[in-house]
Design a protein around this motif. Structure first.
Motif, PDB file in Angstrom:
ATOM      1  N   UNK A  43      -1.433   2.871  18.260  1.00 12.02           N
ATOM      2  CA  UNK A  43      -2.534   3.788  17.968  1.00 12.02           C
ATOM      3  C   UNK A  43      -3.307   3.360  16.721  1.00 12.02           C
ATOM      4  N   UNK A  44      -4.574   3.736  16.669  1.00  7.25           N
ATOM      5  CA  UNK A  44      -5.436   3.364  15.536  1.00  7.25           C
ATOM      6  C   UNK A  44      -4.847   3.802  14.202  1.00  7.25           C
ATOM      7  N   UNK A  45      -4.295   5.012  14.152  1.00  2.00           N
ATOM      8  CA  UNK A  45      -3.766   5.534  12.881  1.00  2.00           C
ATOM      9  C   UNK A  45      -2.547   4.766  12.399  1.00  2.00           C
ATOM     10  N   UNK A  46      -1.891   4.013  13.286  1.00  4.41           N
ATOM     11  CA  UNK A  46      -0.685   3.261  12.909  1.00  4.41           C
ATOM     12  C   UNK A  46      -1.059   1.878  12.357  1.00  4.41           C
ATOM     13  N   UNK A  47      -2.243   1.390  12.702  1.00  3.52           N
ATOM     14  CA  UNK A  47      -2.629   0.034  12.290  1.00  3.52           C
ATOM     15  C   UNK A  47      -2.638  -0.131  10.768  1.00  3.52           C
ATOM     16  N   UNK A  48      -3.170   0.837   9.990  1.00  2.00           N
ATOM     17  CA  UNK A  48      -3.070   0.692   8.531  1.00  2.00           C
ATOM     18  C   UNK A  48      -1.636   0.630   8.027  1.00  2.00           C
ATOM     19  N   UNK A  49      -0.712   1.273   8.731  1.00  2.00           N
ATOM     20  CA  UNK A  49       0.698   1.205   8.337  1.00  2.00           C
ATOM     21  C   UNK A  49       1.224  -0.215   8.539  1.00  2.00           C
ATOM     22  N   UNK A  50       0.837  -0.834   9.676  1.00  2.00           N
ATOM     23  CA  UNK A  50       1.225  -2.224   9.916  1.00  2.00           C
ATOM     24  C   UNK A  50       0.635  -3.128   8.841  1.00  2.00           C
ATOM     25  N   UNK A  51      -0.602  -2.851   8.455  1.00  2.00           N
ATOM     26  CA  UNK A  51      -1.236  -3.638   7.395  1.00  2.00           C
ATOM     27  C   UNK A  51      -0.506  -3.446   6.069  1.00  2.00           C
ATOM     28  N   UNK A  52      -0.071  -2.235   5.810  1.00  2.00           N
ATOM     29  CA  UNK A  52       0.702  -1.978   4.587  1.00  2.00           C
ATOM     30  C   UNK A  52       1.979  -2.805   4.581  1.00  2.00           C
ATOM     31  N   UNK A  53       2.626  -2.895   5.751  1.00  2.50           N
ATOM     32  CA  UNK A  53       3.821  -3.733   5.851  1.00  2.50           C
ATOM     33  C   UNK A  53       3.506  -5.189   5.550  1.00  2.50           C
ATOM     34  N   UNK A  54       2.340  -5.654   6.028  1.00  2.00           N
ATOM     35  CA  UNK A  54       1.930  -7.026   5.746  1.00  2.00           C
ATOM     36  C   UNK A  54       1.734  -7.246   4.255  1.00  2.00           C
ATOM     37  N   UNK A  55       1.198  -6.235   3.569  1.00  2.00           N
ATOM     38  CA  UNK A  55       0.999  -6.358   2.132  1.00  2.00           C
ATOM     39  C   UNK A  55       2.331  -6.356   1.369  1.00  2.00           C
ATOM     40  N   UNK A  56       3.315  -5.634   1.914  1.00  2.00           N
ATOM     41  CA  UNK A  56       4.654  -5.702   1.328  1.00  2.00           C
ATOM     42  C   UNK A  56       5.233  -7.093   1.474  1.00  2.00           C
ATOM     43  N   UNK A  57       5.050  -7.695   2.655  1.00  2.00           N
ATOM     44  CA  UNK A  57       5.506  -9.072   2.873  1.00  2.00           C
ATOM     45  C   UNK A  57       4.752 -10.031   1.963  1.00  2.00           C
ATOM     46  N   UNK A  58       3.476  -9.757   1.738  1.00  2.00           N
ATOM     47  CA  UNK A  58       2.651 -10.540   0.810  1.00  2.00           C
ATOM     48  C   UNK A  58       3.288 -10.558  -0.576  1.00  2.00           C
ATOM     49  N   UNK A  59       3.651  -9.381  -1.090  1.00  2.00           N
ATOM     50  CA  UNK A  59       4.224  -9.286  -2.435  1.00  2.00           C
ATOM     51  C   UNK A  59       5.537 -10.052  -2.537  1.00  2.00           C
ATOM     52  N   UNK A  60       6.406  -9.893  -1.543  1.00  2.00           N
ATOM     53  CA  UNK A  60       7.696 -10.581  -1.560  1.00  2.00           C
ATOM     54  C   UNK A  60       7.511 -12.098  -1.491  1.00  2.00           C
ATOM     55  N   UNK A  61       6.577 -12.551  -0.638  1.00  2.00           N
ATOM     56  CA  UNK A  61       6.327 -13.985  -0.519  1.00  2.00           C
ATOM     57  C   UNK A  61       5.752 -14.545  -1.814  1.00  2.00           C
ATOM     58  N   UNK A  62       4.879 -13.773  -2.467  1.00  2.00           N
ATOM     59  CA  UNK A  62       4.302 -14.219  -3.733  1.00  2.00           C
ATOM     60  C   UNK A  62       5.380 -14.397  -4.795  1.00  2.00           C
ATOM     61  N   UNK A  63       6.290 -13.427  -4.901  1.00  2.00           N
ATOM     62  CA  UNK A  63       7.368 -13.527  -5.888  1.00  2.00           C
ATOM     63  C   UNK A  63       8.272 -14.715  -5.595  1.00  2.00           C
ATOM     64  N   UNK A  64       8.640 -14.894  -4.324  1.00  2.00           N
ATOM     65  CA  UNK A  64       9.559 -15.971  -3.950  1.00  2.00           C
ATOM     66  C   UNK A  64       8.932 -17.338  -4.198  1.00  2.00           C
ATOM     67  N   UNK A  65       7.695 -17.526  -3.737  1.00  2.00           N
ATOM     68  CA  UNK A  65       7.068 -18.834  -3.888  1.00  2.00           C
ATOM     69  C   UNK A  65       6.638 -19.085  -5.329  1.00  2.00           C
ATOM     70  N   UNK A  66       6.301 -18.016  -6.076  1.00  2.00           N
ATOM     71  CA  UNK A  66       5.988 -18.196  -7.491  1.00  2.00           C
ATOM     72  C   UNK A  66       7.195 -18.689  -8.270  1.00  2.00           C
ATOM     73  N   UNK A  67       8.349 -18.109  -7.979  1.00  2.00           N
ATOM     74  CA  UNK A  67       9.595 -18.542  -8.623  1.00  2.00           C
ATOM     75  C   UNK A  67       9.911 -19.999  -8.254  1.00  2.00           C
ATOM     76  N   UNK A  68       9.747 -20.340  -6.963  1.00  2.00           N
ATOM     77  CA  UNK A  68      10.011 -21.706  -6.518  1.00  2.00           C
ATOM     78  C   UNK A  68       9.010 -22.697  -7.110  1.00  2.00           C
TER      79      UNK A  68
END
Length: 411
Positions: free
Chosen positions: A263-288
């Motif tokens: 549903x349309x209202x769920x798509x921003x939630x999926x995007x929020x999850x992507x942004x969470x993955x963004x933050x984790x990937x940034x921390x991991x690759x920044x450390x590396x």
């Protein structure tokens, strides 16, 4: 007393390097609530106004090209004028003003212009902002400094889509109030960045005399003032190749709506999850990155190739997994890629370097937006195959340029 605690006049600074990065991260977090909240519904918003997949691809591609290409102007102007705070604040003001209006027109062309206008605001501020952050990151470690800033930034990128999703659920998919409420965090972000500019008017002092043992780079003294190093151009070519084969979230969300994956209202939630993955990937690759250097970037084309395989399907869980991988790729783009530029170019040319680099990526992003939009309308399967092929070429280009060599040039 370390240099991170001194001002240009030799007195005590009011913010140490880590605190400067943290406060700037909060500024970005608040603004990410604004523009990432809006971007999470760009595809559905345009689709509701009658846009095709090609139109969505063109609008989001032009938007990303504007966000990157205009930096070719704003970067050199920031370097020449030395007014880094002025450019930064102006860019935040544009975004804070434009986004709350995006849900109002109800006309495709007007909405498209506002979507592009939000990206222009980012282009105005980004070279100057990245340069300001890079000065403090000299003390903290470039990879870690940019990673922490990006992680804080992405908290806003997570909260913004959730706020928009909640508003859409309450208002019955009415975009005007869902986007209008974003004026509040926008005003808070502008107020905080103005306060920060007054507390630390000259952040270059962090880099002017870094403390013993800090991760400051030797390249700052090796590059002639009017030039950009060869390693920088090689690096820009690699990252441009990755962007040509990278689908925008606008196209991903368009697919989710068209194929009724969620549903349309769920798509921003999926995007929020992507942004969470963004933050984790940034921390991991920044450390590396602070440990193994640009070899860390091998992960980018791999993630960019795999994510559309999973995202452009009719299965919700497969699509969500693809979106999370897409978010991780964005995390590398937004943190580690910028840290590498700071390591390759000295302070006096850094805003220019960020501007030129962004212009190259802007052209690549526009090409990628048009290409993936056209391929999607033609055949989603063909899109997946072409994107994978482009990312394989990007990976081969990175390996051919020997990331360790880039690291030595930077360090």
């Amino acid at each position: 007393m370390t240099s991170s605690a001194r001002t240009a006049s030799g007195g005590v600074a009011r913010l140490a390097a880590w605190r400067f990065i943290m406060v700037f991260g909060v500024v970005s977090m608040l603004m990410d609530v604004v523009y990432e909240g809006a971007r999470s519904v760009t595809g559905p918003l345009l689709a509701g106004l009658g846009a095709s997949g090609l139109v969505v691809g063109v609008v989001t591609g032009v938007g990303e090209a504007a966000a990157l290409g205009f930096r070719l102007v704003s970067g050199p102007l920031a370097d020449r004028s030395g007014r880094f705070w002025t450019w930064t604040i102006a860019g935040y003001l544009v975004t804070a003003a434009v986004v709350p209006l995006t849900g109002l027109p109800g006309v495709l062309w007007a909405t498209a212009l506002l979507v592009i206008g939000e990206r222009v605001g980012k282009a105005v501020r980004s070279p100057a902002k990245d340069t300001l952050v890079s000065h403090a990151a000299t003390v903290t470690g470039r990879g870690k400094g940019f990673a922490i800033h990006e992680a804080l930034d992405q908290i806003g990128a997570l909260l913004g889509p959730l706020l928009v999703a909640a508003m859409l659920a309450v208002t019955g998919d009415n975009y005007a109030p869902a986007l209008g409420v974003l004026a509040i965090p926008g005003a808070a972000s502008v107020a905080l960045v103005v306060w920060l500019s007054r507390r630390v008017p000259d952040p270059v002092r962090y880099e002017a005399d870094p403390p013993a043992g800090s991760p400051a780079t030797a390249s700052d003294h090796l590059t002639p003032p009017g030039s950009l190093p060869r390693a920088y151009w090689i690096y820009a070519g690699f990252t441009a190749a990755t962007m040509v084969g990278f689908a925008t979230f606008g196209l991903l969300s368009f697919h989710l709506v068209r194929e009724h994956v969620m549903p349309t209202a769920v798509i921003p939630v999926a995007y929020a999850g992507a942004m969470g993955a963004d933050a984790l990937a940034a921390l991991a690759t920044g450390w590396l990155y602070d440990r193994i250097g640009p070899w860390t970037l091998v992960a980018l084309p791999v993630l960019a190739a795999v994510s559309p395989v999973l995202a452009f399907t009719a299965a919700p869980w497969s699509a969500v997994t693809g979106i999370l991988l897409w978010g991780a790729a964005v995390g590398i783009q937004e943190s580690t890629l910028r840290a590498t530029v700071a390591d390759l170019v000295p302070p006096g040319r850094r805003a220019t370097a960020y501007g030129v680099y962004a212009a190259i990526l802007g052209a690549a992003t526009f090409l990628g937006g048009v290409l993936t939009g056209w391929l999607y309308d033609t055949s989603p399967t063909l899109l997946v195959l072409v994107v994978a092929g482009v990312q394989v070429c990007a990976l081969l280009l990175l390996l051919a340029t020997r990331p360790a060599g880039l690291s030595r040039s930077a360090r």
